[in-house]
Design an enzyme around this catalytic site. Structure first.
Site, PDB file in Angstrom:
ATOM      1  N   SER A   5      39.780  28.040  32.415  1.00 50.67           N
ATOM      2  CA  SER A   5      39.334  28.670  33.628  1.00 50.67           C
ATOM      3  C   SER A   5      39.153  27.218  34.264  1.00 50.67           C
ATOM      4  CB  SER A   5      38.381  29.359  33.630  1.00 50.67           C
ATOM      5  OG  SER A   5      38.380  30.127  32.988  1.00 50.67           O
TER       6      SER A   5
ATOM      7  N   HIS B   1      46.422  31.049  33.405  1.00 51.47           N
ATOM      8  CA  HIS B   1      44.865  31.546  34.149  1.00 51.47           C
ATOM      9  C   HIS B   1      44.901  33.336  34.973  1.00 51.47           C
ATOM     10  CE1 HIS B   1      41.044  31.010  35.392  1.00 51.47           C
ATOM     11  NE2 HIS B   1      41.040  31.227  35.280  1.00 51.47           N
TER      12      HIS B   1
ATOM     13  N   GLU C 108      47.474  32.302  37.535  1.00 54.65           N
ATOM     14  CA  GLU C 108      47.349  30.918  37.916  1.00 54.65           C
ATOM     15  C   GLU C 108      48.068  29.989  36.940  1.00 54.65           C
ATOM     16  OE1 GLU C 108      43.797  30.011  41.115  1.00 54.65           O
ATOM     17  OE2 GLU C 108      43.303  29.350  38.523  1.00 54.65           O
TER      18      GLU C 108
HETATM   19  N1  3HC Z   1      39.525  46.725  32.154  1.00 53.01           N
HETATM   20  C1  3HC Z   1      41.307  47.420  32.208  1.00 53.01           C
HETATM   21  N2  3HC Z   1      41.031  48.306  33.739  1.00 53.01           N
HETATM   22  C2  3HC Z   1      39.801  48.154  33.990  1.00 53.01           C
HETATM   23  C3  3HC Z   1      38.155  47.227  33.859  1.00 53.01           C
HETATM   24  C4  3HC Z   1      38.954  46.476  32.861  1.00 53.01           C
HETATM   25  N3  3HC Z   1      37.447  45.923  32.423  1.00 53.01           N
HETATM   26  N4  3HC Z   1      37.203  47.790  34.657  1.00 53.01           N
HETATM   27  C5  3HC Z   1      37.872  48.427  35.600  1.00 53.01           C
HETATM   28  N5  3HC Z   1      39.436  48.863  35.199  1.00 53.01           N
HETATM   29  C6  3HC Z   1      40.140  49.906  36.730  1.00 53.01           C
HETATM   30  C7  3HC Z   1      40.062  51.153  36.140  1.00 53.01           C
HETATM   31  O1  3HC Z   1      40.458  51.848  34.939  1.00 53.01           O
HETATM   32  C8  3HC Z   1      41.051  51.759  37.326  1.00 53.01           C
HETATM   33  O2  3HC Z   1      42.535  52.033  37.333  1.00 53.01           O
HETATM   34  P1  3HC Z   1      42.598  52.520  38.278  1.00 53.01           P
HETATM   35  O3  3HC Z   1      42.721  52.862  39.986  1.00 53.01           O
HETATM   36  O4  3HC Z   1      43.860  52.442  37.127  1.00 53.01           O
HETATM   37  O5  3HC Z   1      42.482  53.950  37.762  1.00 53.01           O
HETATM   38  C9  3HC Z   1      40.488  50.573  38.682  1.00 53.01           C
HETATM   39  O6  3HC Z   1      40.162  49.263  37.709  1.00 53.01           O
HETATM   40  C10 3HC Z   1      38.714  50.383  39.686  1.00 53.01           C
HETATM   41  O7  3HC Z   1      37.788  50.574  38.648  1.00 53.01           O
HETATM   42  P2  3HC Z   1      36.119  51.944  38.971  1.00 53.01           P
HETATM   43  O8  3HC Z   1      37.576  52.629  39.888  1.00 53.01           O
HETATM   44  O9  3HC Z   1      35.886  51.537  37.865  1.00 53.01           O
HETATM   45  O10 3HC Z   1      35.766  50.834  40.168  1.00 53.01           O
HETATM   46  P3  3HC Z   1      36.554  49.726  41.402  1.00 53.01           P
HETATM   47  O11 3HC Z   1      36.773  50.107  42.065  1.00 53.01           O
HETATM   48  O12 3HC Z   1      34.425  49.082  41.686  1.00 53.01           O
HETATM   49  O13 3HC Z   1      37.270  47.883  40.974  1.00 53.01           O
HETATM   50  C11 3HC Z   1      36.755  46.274  39.250  1.00 53.01           C
HETATM   51  C12 3HC Z   1      36.121  47.454  39.393  1.00 53.01           C
HETATM   52  C13 3HC Z   1      38.278  45.926  39.400  1.00 53.01           C
HETATM   53  C14 3HC Z   1      36.175  45.276  39.378  1.00 53.01           C
HETATM   54  C15 3HC Z   1      36.579  45.357  40.520  1.00 53.01           C
HETATM   55  O14 3HC Z   1      34.837  45.468  41.086  1.00 53.01           O
HETATM   56  C16 3HC Z   1      37.014  44.076  41.750  1.00 53.01           C
HETATM   57  O15 3HC Z   1      38.396  43.781  41.893  1.00 53.01           O
HETATM   58  N6  3HC Z   1      36.018  43.280  41.043  1.00 53.01           N
HETATM   59  C17 3HC Z   1      36.406  41.865  41.314  1.00 53.01           C
HETATM   60  C18 3HC Z   1      36.856  40.796  40.055  1.00 53.01           C
HETATM   61  C19 3HC Z   1      36.867  39.274  40.281  1.00 53.01           C
HETATM   62  O16 3HC Z   1      36.286  39.256  40.969  1.00 53.01           O
HETATM   63  N7  3HC Z   1      37.177  38.870  39.270  1.00 53.01           N
HETATM   64  C20 3HC Z   1      37.893  37.671  39.597  1.00 53.01           C
HETATM   65  C21 3HC Z   1      36.445  37.391  38.205  1.00 53.01           C
HETATM   66  S1  3HC Z   1      36.654  35.152  38.673  1.00 53.01           S
HETATM   67  C22 3HC Z   1      37.655  35.424  36.178  1.00 53.01           C
HETATM   68  O17 3HC Z   1      38.500  36.701  36.542  1.00 53.01           O
HETATM   69  C23 3HC Z   1      38.804  33.777  36.667  1.00 53.01           C
HETATM   70  C24 3HC Z   1      37.663  33.399  35.056  1.00 53.01           C
HETATM   71  O18 3HC Z   1      37.994  32.264  34.753  1.00 53.01           O
HETATM   72  C25 3HC Z   1      36.226  33.585  34.886  1.00 53.01           C
END
Ligand code: 3HC
Length: 279
Positions: A106, A127, A139
């Site tokens: 990351s 990434h 990325e």
């Molecule tokens: N694994 C697999 N699928 C998942 C999941 C997981 N951990 N969490 C949620 N999902 C899927 C669900 O099954 C659902 O799929 P569907 O639409 O096909 O039915 C979909 O994602 C939406 O899930 P939910 O309805 O349960 O919940 P939300 O609509 O609240 O979405 C979320 C959950 C996708 C996590 C959303 O809140 C989100 O986009 N959050 C922001 C995530 C973000 O910013 N990520 C970047 C972080 S930074 C990073 O990763 C960089 C690294 O270097 C640290």
């Protein structure tokens, strides 16, 4: 993130060897993959037969020896440069000539990881974002030594997996984390100073700014240990920008084992380790 990346490839029709360092870690990864694909079936996004076919494409193994014949390795070990450099040195010895070695780092230098091998032209950054099966972006990080053929092969692979790639050079935090982590750190500092409570802070960004989740919930998803390591690396690599000096509260929570969803408690309490249900 390893389990999520395995799912992305298996969903894309690619045979995957999922490697962990201990049987217990492998079991946790397997459980994550099963939970995620079962949820997709329950939501009608995947048929049970497709789930079984997906799982059938994954071979689980403990130890690196299973990687001798693969075309591409994606490393997703903790964000520690020495650990990654040692691992890439070993992968270089074990993997067949021509295999591409990618890191999911990351914030660490892909270049420093690449020069731990005898094949720096075949080392690249891939990434992924959390949760990997959901987030569209990858990325792609090319170093000054990555060959153009390797960059093009990885970009083509991203497209095959249904991901959108952005290709960039090697700099701390790349694009998304360089912008995101100053904001996340500031959120922790606001709570630490008792200016605002966690729910109000998250509600402000979720409901006021249209983000899918608030910054504290997002930190719990990323893992507070990972977030700390990313901030610390960006602080040291990025010219000691104050925005990236990890908030003391973050350090204390990591020391106390409050790592977010993975440990069952972070800024919020969850139904259990690995659960996304807040209690
Ligand atoms: N694994 C697999 N699928 C998942 C999941 C997981 N951990 N969490 C949620 N999902 C899927 C669900 O099954 C659902 O799929 P569907 O639409 O096909 O039915 C979909 O994602 C939406 O899930 P939910 O309805 O349960 O919940 P939300 O609509 O609240 O979405 C979320 C959950 C996708 C996590 C959303 O809140 C989100 O986009 N959050 C922001 C995530 C973000 O910013 N990520 C970047 C972080 S930074 C990073 O990763 C960089 C690294 O270097 C640290």
């Amino acid at each position: 993130m390893g389990a999520g990346i395995v799912e992305v490839f298996a969903r894309g029709g690619v045979d995957v060897v999922a490697v962990e360092i201990t049987p217990a870690a492998l079991e946790r990864g397997q459980a994550t993959l099963t939970r995620s694909t079962d949820r997709a079936v329950a939501r009608g996004r995947l048929t049970a037969a497709d789930r079984d076919a997906l799982l059938g494409r994954v071979t689980f193994a403990v130890g690196l020896a299973a990687l001798g014949e693969v075309d591409l390795v994606i490393e997703a070990v903790p964000e520690q440069l020495d650990l990654k450099r040692r691992l890439f040195g070993e992968l270089d010895r074990i993997c067949k000539p021509g295999a591409i070695l990618a890191t999911n780092t990351s914030s660490l230098s892909v270049t420093e990881i690449a020069v731990a091998t005898e094949r720096p032209s075949q080392v690249i950054g891939m990434h992924f974002f959390n949760p990997a099966p959901v987030m569209k972006l990858v990325e792609v990080i090319r170093t000054v030594t990555t060959s153009t053929e390797v960059v093009e092969a990885v970009e083509a692979l991203c497209a095959r997996l249904g991901k959108v790639d952005v290709t960039i050079t090697d700099r701390a935090g790349f694009i998304a984390n360089a912008l995101l982590f100053g904001y996340l750190n500031q959120a922790v500092a606001m709570v630490e100073s008792r200016y605002v409570g966690r729910e109000d802070l998250d509600a402000a960004m979720k409901l006021g700014c249209g983000l899918p989740m608030g910054p504290l919930a997002l930190l719990d998803l990323i893992g507070l240990d990972t977030a700390y390591e990313i901030l610390d690396t960006m602080y040291r690599r990025g010219g000691r920008d104050r925005r990236h000096a990890p908030a003391p509260l973050l350090r204390q929570m990591v020391t106390a084992g409050l790592l977010g969803r993975k440990s069952g408690q972070g800024f919020y309490q969850y139904a259990g380790p690995g659960s996304s249900t807040v209690v």
